[in-house]
Design a protein around this motif. Structure first.
Motif, PDB file in Angstrom:
ATOM      1  N   PRO A   7       0.818  -1.212   0.000  1.00 55.30           N
ATOM      2  CA  PRO A   7       0.000   0.000   0.000  1.00 55.30           C
ATOM      3  C   PRO A   7       0.855   1.266   0.000  1.00 55.30           C
ATOM      4  O   PRO A   7       2.045   1.244   0.350  1.00 55.30           O
ATOM      5  CB  PRO A   7      -0.810  -0.116   1.289  1.00 55.30           C
ATOM      6  N   LEU A   8       0.239   2.369  -0.393  1.00 51.07           N
ATOM      7  CA  LEU A   8       0.924   3.660  -0.372  1.00 51.07           C
ATOM      8  C   LEU A   8       1.504   3.924   1.011  1.00 51.07           C
ATOM      9  O   LEU A   8       0.870   3.629   2.028  1.00 51.07           O
ATOM     10  CB  LEU A   8      -0.051   4.791  -0.713  1.00 51.07           C
ATOM     11  N   GLU A   9       2.685   4.507   1.029  1.00 50.44           N
ATOM     12  CA  GLU A   9       3.322   4.897   2.280  1.00 50.44           C
ATOM     13  C   GLU A   9       3.084   6.381   2.521  1.00 50.44           C
ATOM     14  O   GLU A   9       2.713   7.123   1.603  1.00 50.44           O
ATOM     15  CB  GLU A   9       4.808   4.557   2.221  1.00 50.44           C
ATOM     16  N   ASP A  15       4.917   8.899   2.789  1.00 50.51           N
ATOM     17  CA  ASP A  15       5.687   9.872   2.016  1.00 50.51           C
ATOM     18  C   ASP A  15       5.356   9.863   0.523  1.00 50.51           C
ATOM     19  O   ASP A  15       5.988  10.566  -0.262  1.00 50.51           O
ATOM     20  CB  ASP A  15       7.184   9.649   2.213  1.00 50.51           C
ATOM     21  N   GLU A  16       4.348   9.086   0.119  1.00 49.01           N
ATOM     22  CA  GLU A  16       3.945   9.029  -1.282  1.00 49.01           C
ATOM     23  C   GLU A  16       2.722   9.904  -1.508  1.00 49.01           C
ATOM     24  O   GLU A  16       1.764   9.846  -0.740  1.00 49.01           O
ATOM     25  CB  GLU A  16       3.617   7.586  -1.678  1.00 49.01           C
ATOM     26  N   ALA A  17       2.760  10.678  -2.583  1.00 49.71           N
ATOM     27  CA  ALA A  17       1.631  11.535  -2.933  1.00 49.71           C
ATOM     28  C   ALA A  17       0.496  10.660  -3.441  1.00 49.71           C
ATOM     29  O   ALA A  17       0.605  10.027  -4.488  1.00 49.71           O
ATOM     30  CB  ALA A  17       2.033  12.548  -3.997  1.00 49.71           C
ATOM     31  N   GLY A  18      -0.574  10.605  -2.667  1.00 50.61           N
ATOM     32  CA  GLY A  18      -1.698   9.798  -3.091  1.00 50.61           C
ATOM     33  C   GLY A  18      -2.683   9.560  -1.975  1.00 50.61           C
ATOM     34  O   GLY A  18      -2.481  10.005  -0.837  1.00 50.61           O
ATOM     35  N   VAL A  19      -3.748   8.850  -2.333  1.00 53.64           N
ATOM     36  CA  VAL A  19      -4.841   8.575  -1.409  1.00 53.64           C
ATOM     37  C   VAL A  19      -5.320   7.143  -1.616  1.00 53.64           C
ATOM     38  O   VAL A  19      -5.201   6.589  -2.706  1.00 53.64           O
ATOM     39  CB  VAL A  19      -6.017   9.550  -1.618  1.00 53.64           C
ATOM     40  N   ALA A  20      -5.850   6.558  -0.567  1.00 53.31           N
ATOM     41  CA  ALA A  20      -6.502   5.249  -0.661  1.00 53.31           C
ATOM     42  C   ALA A  20      -8.008   5.482  -0.661  1.00 53.31           C
ATOM     43  O   ALA A  20      -8.516   6.300   0.106  1.00 53.31           O
ATOM     44  CB  ALA A  20      -6.095   4.355   0.498  1.00 53.31           C
ATOM     45  N   VAL A  21      -8.697   4.760  -1.541  1.00 55.36           N
ATOM     46  CA  VAL A  21     -10.143   4.905  -1.673  1.00 55.36           C
ATOM     47  C   VAL A  21     -10.767   3.516  -1.622  1.00 55.36           C
ATOM     48  O   VAL A  21     -10.354   2.616  -2.353  1.00 55.36           O
ATOM     49  CB  VAL A  21     -10.507   5.616  -3.003  1.00 55.36           C
ATOM     50  N   GLU A  22     -11.756   3.363  -0.774  1.00 53.30           N
ATOM     51  CA  GLU A  22     -12.481   2.095  -0.611  1.00 53.30           C
ATOM     52  C   GLU A  22     -13.318   1.819  -1.856  1.00 53.30           C
ATOM     53  O   GLU A  22     -13.953   2.711  -2.401  1.00 53.30           O
ATOM     54  CB  GLU A  22     -13.364   2.182   0.635  1.00 53.30           C
ATOM     55  N   VAL A  23     -13.311   0.542  -2.308  1.00 52.36           N
ATOM     56  CA  VAL A  23     -13.989   0.189  -3.560  1.00 52.36           C
ATOM     57  C   VAL A  23     -15.409  -0.350  -3.386  1.00 52.36           C
ATOM     58  O   VAL A  23     -16.003  -0.818  -4.347  1.00 52.36           O
ATOM     59  CB  VAL A  23     -13.159  -0.812  -4.402  1.00 52.36           C
ATOM     60  N   SER A  24     -15.973  -0.254  -2.199  1.00 49.28           N
ATOM     61  CA  SER A  24     -17.369  -0.665  -2.055  1.00 49.28           C
ATOM     62  C   SER A  24     -18.267   0.404  -2.679  1.00 49.28           C
ATOM     63  O   SER A  24     -17.901   1.568  -2.758  1.00 49.28           O
ATOM     64  CB  SER A  24     -17.706  -0.866  -0.578  1.00 49.28           C
ATOM     65  N   GLY A  25     -19.427  -0.034  -3.130  1.00 49.48           N
ATOM     66  CA  GLY A  25     -20.377   0.892  -3.740  1.00 49.48           C
ATOM     67  C   GLY A  25     -20.250   0.922  -5.247  1.00 49.48           C
ATOM     68  O   GLY A  25     -19.508   0.147  -5.850  1.00 49.48           O
ATOM     69  N   SER A  26     -20.981   1.835  -5.848  1.00 47.52           N
ATOM     70  CA  SER A  26     -21.011   1.945  -7.309  1.00 47.52           C
ATOM     71  C   SER A  26     -19.742   2.632  -7.810  1.00 47.52           C
ATOM     72  O   SER A  26     -19.063   3.338  -7.047  1.00 47.52           O
ATOM     73  CB  SER A  26     -22.231   2.757  -7.745  1.00 47.52           C
ATOM     74  N   PRO A  27     -19.429   2.464  -9.091  1.00 48.16           N
ATOM     75  CA  PRO A  27     -18.276   3.180  -9.652  1.00 48.16           C
ATOM     76  C   PRO A  27     -18.382   4.699  -9.470  1.00 48.16           C
ATOM     77  O   PRO A  27     -17.371   5.366  -9.203  1.00 48.16           O
ATOM     78  CB  PRO A  27     -18.314   2.803 -11.133  1.00 48.16           C
TER      79      PRO A  27
END
Length: 167
Positions: free
Chosen positions: A137-139, A141-153
């Protein structure tokens, strides 16, 4: 988030990288590129046969994705590319330093169910375990975000847009 950034939608197979990537590009009004299109035919054949790629297989693919991202610098774009290991993301950042990542993350059972339901994709569900084993997974110090994949697109894309705005 500035649209001048290229967003790499990352995650294991079956998380919705293509679908969410296309919707995200539309929401940000930037071009979309499908990372799978950058794979050489040998990689597609290997994965289609149920054989996981190794790093030697991935480097040319990552270089091609990175070249696309570098070419979009200052203009923005979205590309779907699994980017499972930190070293892969580092390689993309070496080519395009301003990339940001959206890690589509979720429950293995949900992802396997989605993989089993899709038609005409070269990645078999048998490789899902190898994808999760490889995932780093992203650490912080990495530019980014985690997003949960439940639900509709659309719901997933909405969460991604909101999370990117907070970067």
């Amino acid at each position: 988030m500035s649209v001048a950034h290229v967003v790499v939608v990352m995650g294991v197979s079956g998380t919705g990288k293509t679908t969410v990537g296309q919707l995200l590009a539309e929401a940000l009004d930037v071009p979309y590129a499908e990372g799978d299109a950058f794979h050489p035919p040998e990689n597609i054949a290997k994965m289609s046969a149920g054989t996981p790629l190794d790093d030697d297989d991935r480097w040319p693919w990552l270089d091609a994705v990175g070249a696309w991202a570098a070419g979009r610098a200052g203009q923005g774009g979205v590309v779907a590319a699994s980017s499972l290991k930190r070293s892969y993301r580092d390689r993309l950042r070496a080519a395009a330093p301003d990339v940001v990542f959206v890690h589509l993350a979720g429950d293995r059972a949900l992802i396997e169910e989605r993989m089993a339901a899709r038609k005409g994709h070269f990645m078999p569900t048998a490789l899902l375990d190898s994808q999760f084993a490889t995932l780093q997974p992203l650490e912080d110090d990495e530019a980014g975000v985690a997003v949960e994949v439940s639900g509709s697109p659309e719901e997933i894309t909405g969460r991604a847009v909101e999370a990117l705005r907070r970067l």
